[in-house]
Design a protein around this motif. Structure first.
Motif, PDB file in Angstrom:
ATOM      1  N   ASP A  17       0.827  -1.208   0.000  1.00  0.00           N
ATOM      2  CA  ASP A  17       0.000   0.000   0.000  1.00  0.00           C
ATOM      3  C   ASP A  17       0.862   1.259   0.000  1.00  0.00           C
ATOM      4  O   ASP A  17       2.024   1.242   0.425  1.00  0.00           O
ATOM      5  N   THR A  18       0.269   2.353  -0.453  1.00  0.00           N
ATOM      6  CA  THR A  18       0.857   3.679  -0.278  1.00  0.00           C
ATOM      7  C   THR A  18       0.033   4.408   0.774  1.00  0.00           C
ATOM      8  O   THR A  18      -1.198   4.445   0.677  1.00  0.00           O
ATOM      9  N   VAL A  19       0.705   4.942   1.779  1.00  0.00           N
ATOM     10  CA  VAL A  19       0.008   5.571   2.895  1.00  0.00           C
ATOM     11  C   VAL A  19       0.519   6.979   3.114  1.00  0.00           C
ATOM     12  O   VAL A  19       1.661   7.304   2.789  1.00  0.00           O
ATOM     13  N   THR A  20      -0.349   7.813   3.689  1.00  0.00           N
ATOM     14  CA  THR A  20       0.004   9.211   3.968  1.00  0.00           C
ATOM     15  C   THR A  20      -0.363   9.550   5.399  1.00  0.00           C
ATOM     16  O   THR A  20      -1.445   9.210   5.880  1.00  0.00           O
ATOM     17  N   ILE A  21       0.564  10.211   6.068  1.00  0.00           N
ATOM     18  CA  ILE A  21       0.378  10.669   7.442  1.00  0.00           C
ATOM     19  C   ILE A  21       0.460  12.187   7.427  1.00  0.00           C
ATOM     20  O   ILE A  21       1.297  12.769   6.725  1.00  0.00           O
ATOM     21  N   THR A  22      -0.391  12.814   8.215  1.00  0.00           N
ATOM     22  CA  THR A  22      -0.467  14.274   8.237  1.00  0.00           C
ATOM     23  C   THR A  22       0.004  14.823   9.576  1.00  0.00           C
ATOM     24  O   THR A  22      -0.229  14.228  10.633  1.00  0.00           O
ATOM     25  N   ALA A  51      11.395  19.287   5.870  1.00  0.00           N
ATOM     26  CA  ALA A  51      10.067  18.934   5.354  1.00  0.00           C
ATOM     27  C   ALA A  51      10.100  17.910   4.219  1.00  0.00           C
ATOM     28  O   ALA A  51       9.170  17.102   4.097  1.00  0.00           O
ATOM     29  N   SER A  52      11.154  17.914   3.391  1.00  0.00           N
ATOM     30  CA  SER A  52      11.126  17.048   2.212  1.00  0.00           C
ATOM     31  C   SER A  52      12.471  16.429   1.845  1.00  0.00           C
ATOM     32  O   SER A  52      12.554  15.704   0.841  1.00  0.00           O
ATOM     33  N   THR A  53      13.513  16.679   2.603  1.00  0.00           N
ATOM     34  CA  THR A  53      14.844  16.153   2.282  1.00  0.00           C
ATOM     35  C   THR A  53      15.040  14.798   2.952  1.00  0.00           C
ATOM     36  O   THR A  53      14.917  14.675   4.173  1.00  0.00           O
ATOM     37  N   PHE A  62      10.126   6.702   1.124  1.00  0.00           N
ATOM     38  CA  PHE A  62       9.654   7.738   2.031  1.00  0.00           C
ATOM     39  C   PHE A  62       9.775   9.100   1.352  1.00  0.00           C
ATOM     40  O   PHE A  62      10.809   9.421   0.753  1.00  0.00           O
ATOM     41  N   SER A  63       8.738   9.899   1.462  1.00  0.00           N
ATOM     42  CA  SER A  63       8.802  11.252   0.935  1.00  0.00           C
ATOM     43  C   SER A  63       7.979  12.173   1.827  1.00  0.00           C
ATOM     44  O   SER A  63       7.021  11.747   2.475  1.00  0.00           O
ATOM     45  N   GLY A  64       8.396  13.427   1.864  1.00  0.00           N
ATOM     46  CA  GLY A  64       7.706  14.411   2.689  1.00  0.00           C
ATOM     47  C   GLY A  64       7.387  15.645   1.886  1.00  0.00           C
ATOM     48  O   GLY A  64       8.069  15.963   0.913  1.00  0.00           O
ATOM     49  N   SER A  65       6.355  16.334   2.307  1.00  0.00           N
ATOM     50  CA  SER A  65       5.989  17.587   1.648  1.00  0.00           C
ATOM     51  C   SER A  65       5.341  18.522   2.650  1.00  0.00           C
ATOM     52  O   SER A  65       4.970  18.112   3.760  1.00  0.00           O
ATOM     53  N   PHE A  71       1.891  19.471   6.851  1.00  0.00           N
ATOM     54  CA  PHE A  71       2.936  18.605   6.309  1.00  0.00           C
ATOM     55  C   PHE A  71       2.398  17.185   6.144  1.00  0.00           C
ATOM     56  O   PHE A  71       1.469  16.780   6.856  1.00  0.00           O
ATOM     57  N   THR A  72       3.006  16.457   5.190  1.00  0.00           N
ATOM     58  CA  THR A  72       2.631  15.067   5.009  1.00  0.00           C
ATOM     59  C   THR A  72       3.870  14.211   4.837  1.00  0.00           C
ATOM     60  O   THR A  72       4.893  14.649   4.291  1.00  0.00           O
ATOM     61  N   LEU A  73       3.755  12.984   5.316  1.00  0.00           N
ATOM     62  CA  LEU A  73       4.745  11.937   5.087  1.00  0.00           C
ATOM     63  C   LEU A  73       4.038  10.860   4.274  1.00  0.00           C
ATOM     64  O   LEU A  73       2.963  10.399   4.677  1.00  0.00           O
TER      65      LEU A  73
END
Lengths: 106, 122
Positions: A17-22, A51-53, A62-65, A71-73
């Motif tokens: 799965d692809t998941v997102t955490i806020t 935030a994204s590095t 893993f990616s962040g924005s 913010f999201t992971l």
């Protein structure tokens, strides 16, 4: 003090799965936001900063924005070792952490 | 290889004191600010204290301010945290952690020790 609020607090997912955490900050923290992974009985591990590095040695799954207060992971193609608890942390001022998001196996 | 090793945890009576130490190796210790972060059972991490690389600047969370002292000995690559007037809500795993970048005070933490468990009993 800057309060960090994560959502959801826990959820279940399946491998692949692809998941997102806020993570939301109670005031602007610019991009001074980090994400950590913590497995049971272990210390937190730095995944992302600025935030994204991506931290050196961390999987590109893993990616962040985000910036400012929101913010999201995102974790793509969940692997067995990714089932853990994730924390955000702001370092814009005196550091503070979110309450955590536990990702477990569906 | 960076290594951080805490010591000094244990069972302490409420109202008592505890001194935690962290021994560091594998990096130029005096160039990095160091953090103490604690984590109560089932909770997220909580920043406790920061000390600059030279030791001339310290910061404390409100939860421990006025009853804690952080110090470092750069000749021995150690950082210490003393907490007095311990309370039940001080029960936690205490971690020392290294900042990702030199010379800065507010940075993410790229290396953590294994933690020292402190239990405050009433």
């Amino acid at each position: 003090a800057i309060r960090m609020t994560q959502s959801p607090s826990s959820f279940s997912a399946s491998p692949g799965d692809t998941v997102t955490i806020t993570c939301r900050a109670s005031q602007v923290v610019s991009i001074y936001l980090a994400w950590y992974q913590q497995r049971p009985g272990k210390a937190p591990k730095l995944l992302i900063y600025g935030a994204s590095t991506l931290q050196s040695g961390v999987s590109s799954r893993f990616s962040g924005s985000g910036s400012g207060t929101d913010f999201t992971l995102t974790i793509s193609s969940l692997q067995p070792e990714d089932f853990a608890t994730y924390y955000c942390q702001q370092y814009y001022s005196f550091p503070s952490f979110g309450g955590g998001t536990k990702v477990d196996v569906k | 290889e960076v290594k951080l090793l805490e010591s000094g945890g244990g069972l302490v009576q409420a109202g008592g004191s505890l001194r935690l130490s962290c021994s560091a190796s594998g990096f130029r210790f005096s160039l990095y600010a160091m953090y103490w972060v604690r984590q109560a059972p089932g909770k997220g991490p909580e920043w406790v204290s920061t000390i600059s690389g030279s030791g001339d600047k310290t910061h404390y969370a409100d939860s421990v301010k006025d009853r804690s002292t952080v110090s470092r000995d750069n000749s021995k690559n150690t950082v210490s945290l003393q907490v007095n007037y311990l309370r039940g809500d001080d029960t936690a795993i205490y971690y020392c952690a290294k900042l990702r970048e030199r010379f800065l005070e507010w940075e993410p933490l790229d290396h953590w020790g294994q933690g020292a468990l402190v239990i405050v009993s009433s």
